[in-house]
Design a protein around this motif. Structure first.
Motif, PDB file in Angstrom:
ATOM      1  N   THR A   2       3.901 -20.959   4.947  1.00  0.00           N
ATOM      2  CA  THR A   2       4.559 -20.265   3.829  1.00  0.00           C
ATOM      3  C   THR A   2       5.510 -19.205   4.373  1.00  0.00           C
ATOM      4  N   PRO A   3       6.803 -19.293   4.028  1.00  0.00           N
ATOM      5  CA  PRO A   3       7.749 -18.297   4.539  1.00  0.00           C
ATOM      6  C   PRO A   3       7.544 -16.946   3.851  1.00  0.00           C
ATOM      7  N   MET A   4       7.261 -15.931   4.635  1.00  0.00           N
ATOM      8  CA  MET A   4       7.003 -14.599   4.101  1.00  0.00           C
ATOM      9  C   MET A   4       7.799 -13.561   4.880  1.00  0.00           C
ATOM     10  N   ILE A   5       8.159 -12.499   4.219  1.00  0.00           N
ATOM     11  CA  ILE A   5       8.802 -11.355   4.868  1.00  0.00           C
ATOM     12  C   ILE A   5       7.727 -10.382   5.322  1.00  0.00           C
ATOM     13  N   GLY A   6       7.806  -9.976   6.581  1.00  0.00           N
ATOM     14  CA  GLY A   6       6.978  -8.887   7.064  1.00  0.00           C
ATOM     15  C   GLY A   6       7.831  -7.635   7.114  1.00  0.00           C
ATOM     16  N   TYR A   7       7.495  -6.659   6.288  1.00  0.00           N
ATOM     17  CA  TYR A   7       8.316  -5.455   6.223  1.00  0.00           C
ATOM     18  C   TYR A   7       7.660  -4.313   6.992  1.00  0.00           C
ATOM     19  N   LEU A   8       8.445  -3.684   7.882  1.00  0.00           N
ATOM     20  CA  LEU A   8       7.965  -2.581   8.714  1.00  0.00           C
ATOM     21  C   LEU A   8       8.852  -1.365   8.496  1.00  0.00           C
ATOM     22  N   ARG A   9       8.229  -0.181   8.527  1.00  0.00           N
ATOM     23  CA  ARG A   9       8.995   1.057   8.387  1.00  0.00           C
ATOM     24  C   ARG A   9       8.282   2.203   9.086  1.00  0.00           C
ATOM     25  N   VAL A  10       9.071   3.050   9.749  1.00  0.00           N
ATOM     26  CA  VAL A  10       8.569   4.329  10.252  1.00  0.00           C
ATOM     27  C   VAL A  10       9.556   5.409   9.839  1.00  0.00           C
ATOM     28  N   LEU A  78       0.562   0.742   2.040  1.00  0.00           N
ATOM     29  CA  LEU A  78       1.366   0.993   0.848  1.00  0.00           C
ATOM     30  C   LEU A  78       2.457   2.021   1.100  1.00  0.00           C
ATOM     31  N   ASP A  79       2.137   3.078   1.891  1.00  0.00           N
ATOM     32  CA  ASP A  79       3.145   4.120   2.112  1.00  0.00           C
ATOM     33  C   ASP A  79       4.280   3.662   3.015  1.00  0.00           C
ATOM     34  N   ARG A  80       4.128   2.503   3.671  1.00  0.00           N
ATOM     35  CA  ARG A  80       5.252   1.923   4.419  1.00  0.00           C
ATOM     36  C   ARG A  80       6.296   1.364   3.453  1.00  0.00           C
ATOM     37  N   LEU A  81       5.832   0.992   2.265  1.00  0.00           N
ATOM     38  CA  LEU A  81       6.722   0.409   1.260  1.00  0.00           C
ATOM     39  C   LEU A  81       7.272   1.487   0.332  1.00  0.00           C
ATOM     40  N   SER A  82       6.381   2.328  -0.203  1.00  0.00           N
ATOM     41  CA  SER A  82       6.821   3.345  -1.159  1.00  0.00           C
ATOM     42  C   SER A  82       5.766   4.428  -1.304  1.00  0.00           C
ATOM     43  N   ARG A  83       6.246   5.650  -1.567  1.00  0.00           N
ATOM     44  CA  ARG A  83       5.340   6.746  -1.911  1.00  0.00           C
ATOM     45  C   ARG A  83       5.502   7.147  -3.375  1.00  0.00           C
ATOM     46  N   SER A  84       6.306   6.404  -4.096  1.00  0.00           N
ATOM     47  CA  SER A  84       6.554   6.690  -5.500  1.00  0.00           C
ATOM     48  C   SER A  84       5.851   5.650  -6.371  1.00  0.00           C
ATOM     49  N   VAL A  85       5.052   6.132  -7.329  1.00  0.00           N
ATOM     50  CA  VAL A  85       4.378   5.225  -8.253  1.00  0.00           C
ATOM     51  C   VAL A  85       5.407   4.431  -9.050  1.00  0.00           C
ATOM     52  N   ASP A 106      -3.336  -2.410   3.137  1.00  0.00           N
ATOM     53  CA  ASP A 106      -4.135  -1.195   3.010  1.00  0.00           C
ATOM     54  C   ASP A 106      -3.427  -0.214   2.081  1.00  0.00           C
ATOM     55  N   PRO A 107      -3.995   0.059   0.899  1.00  0.00           N
ATOM     56  CA  PRO A 107      -5.192  -0.531   0.301  1.00  0.00           C
ATOM     57  C   PRO A 107      -4.916  -1.973  -0.111  1.00  0.00           C
ATOM     58  N   ARG A 108      -5.948  -2.766  -0.211  1.00  0.00           N
ATOM     59  CA  ARG A 108      -5.790  -4.191  -0.415  1.00  0.00           C
ATOM     60  C   ARG A 108      -5.140  -4.494  -1.756  1.00  0.00           C
ATOM     61  N   PHE A 109      -4.036  -5.218  -1.711  1.00  0.00           N
ATOM     62  CA  PHE A 109      -3.329  -5.591  -2.925  1.00  0.00           C
ATOM     63  C   PHE A 109      -2.635  -6.918  -2.677  1.00  0.00           C
ATOM     64  N   ASP A 110      -2.878  -7.859  -3.570  1.00  0.00           N
ATOM     65  CA  ASP A 110      -2.248  -9.171  -3.465  1.00  0.00           C
ATOM     66  C   ASP A 110      -1.915  -9.635  -4.873  1.00  0.00           C
ATOM     67  N   LEU A 111      -0.640  -9.711  -5.171  1.00  0.00           N
ATOM     68  CA  LEU A 111      -0.195 -10.023  -6.523  1.00  0.00           C
ATOM     69  C   LEU A 111      -0.569 -11.438  -6.957  1.00  0.00           C
ATOM     70  N   SER A 112      -0.962 -12.264  -6.013  1.00  0.00           N
ATOM     71  CA  SER A 112      -1.325 -13.641  -6.356  1.00  0.00           C
ATOM     72  C   SER A 112      -2.770 -13.751  -6.838  1.00  0.00           C
ATOM     73  N   THR A 113      -3.538 -12.657  -6.762  1.00  0.00           N
ATOM     74  CA  THR A 113      -4.945 -12.673  -7.163  1.00  0.00           C
ATOM     75  C   THR A 113      -5.128 -11.958  -8.497  1.00  0.00           C
ATOM     76  N   PRO A 114      -6.215 -12.255  -9.220  1.00  0.00           N
ATOM     77  CA  PRO A 114      -6.488 -11.558 -10.481  1.00  0.00           C
ATOM     78  C   PRO A 114      -6.615 -10.043 -10.298  1.00  0.00           C
ATOM     79  N   TYR A 115      -7.281  -9.615  -9.210  1.00  0.00           N
ATOM     80  CA  TYR A 115      -7.414  -8.184  -8.962  1.00  0.00           C
ATOM     81  C   TYR A 115      -6.047  -7.541  -8.725  1.00  0.00           C
TER      82      TYR A 115
END
Length: 236
Positions: A2-10, A78-85, A106-115
């Motif tokens: 499955t082609p996925m983007i791995g996003y990194l930020r510092v 999550l804070d690598r992606l955004s610190r804004s709700v 971290d924290p665990r989040f996967d939009l493809s799951t019910p949770y």
């Protein structure tokens, strides 16, 4: 695969140069990718803050996802992606609308799951609350400025003489905006950039004039309520 983007930020250039932070993020995403059969393409924003989403590689990644070039995007924290709700909820909404997956380790989040979808709903609620609180604070701040006699709105662009003429034509002569525009044109009163007078321009001038008057009244009222102000006037 499955082609996925791995996003990194510092956040800092130092972290970007020595690899600390980036390597840890990459390793965590690679481990998860091996377990899930992802073919990872890396998008990296070194030395950028997460205060907003105006980061070059993040924008490139979102554009690629919008074009359906990848199935989704994964970040280590999550804070690598955004610190804004609000920014995070907006990104989740965008992912749901365009049918791509968003995974946070971290924290665990996967939009493809019910949770993950349930968490997305809660994030949207908190984002709406934050928007309303920001709007409330902005409104309260503007009201406080108005009470202090601060003029709100666009800065005045025309001279006081032109504004006075327009106000006189409207208040004393009783002319409408269209008639005032024609009168100003006949008198060859210059406009910004040499453009013709339009009723909408006259309307903006009158609106600004009204704001000036309201600010002047508010200042006078505020000064009259200041302790000792009336006494000073009497003594003078």
């Amino acid at each position: 695969m499955t082609p996925m983007i791995g996003y990194l930020r510092v956040s800092t250039e130092e972290q970007a140069e020595d690899g600390n932070g980036l390597d840890a993020q990459r390793y965590a995403i690679e481990q998860e990718g091996d377990r899930n059969g992802w073919e990872l393409t890396w998008f990296v924003d070194p030395g950028y803050s997460a205060k907003d989403t105006n980061r070059p590689d993040l924008q490139r990644a979102l554009t690629a996802l919008h074009r359906r070039e990848y199935a989704g995007m994964v970040v280590a924290k999550l804070d690598r992606l955004s610190r804004s709700v609000i920014d995070f909820a907006t990104m989740v909404e965008r992912a749901q609308k365009r049918k791509w997956n968003l995974v946070v380790l971290d924290p665990r989040f996967d939009l493809s799951t019910p949770y993950g979808r349930a968490f997305a709903g809660m994030a949207a609620v908190w984002a709406q609350l934050e928007r309303e609180l920001i709007g409330q604070r902005t409104s309260e701040g503007l009201q406080a400025l108005k009470r202090q006699g601060v003029r709100l709105g666009r800065p005045r662009q025309y001279s006081a003489d032109v504004v006075a003429l327009v106000a006189t034509l409207a208040d004393v002569e009783g002319m409408g905006c269209r008639a005032i525009a024609a009168e100003l044109s006949s008198r060859a009163v210059p406009t910004l950039g040499g453009r013709p007078w339009h009723p909408s321009t006259v309307r903006r001038l009158l609106r600004g004039h009204a704001l000036d008057l309201a600010a002047a009244v508010a200042r006078e009222t505020s000064q009259s309520r200041t302790p000792g102000a009336s006494q000073t006037k009497e003594e003078g």
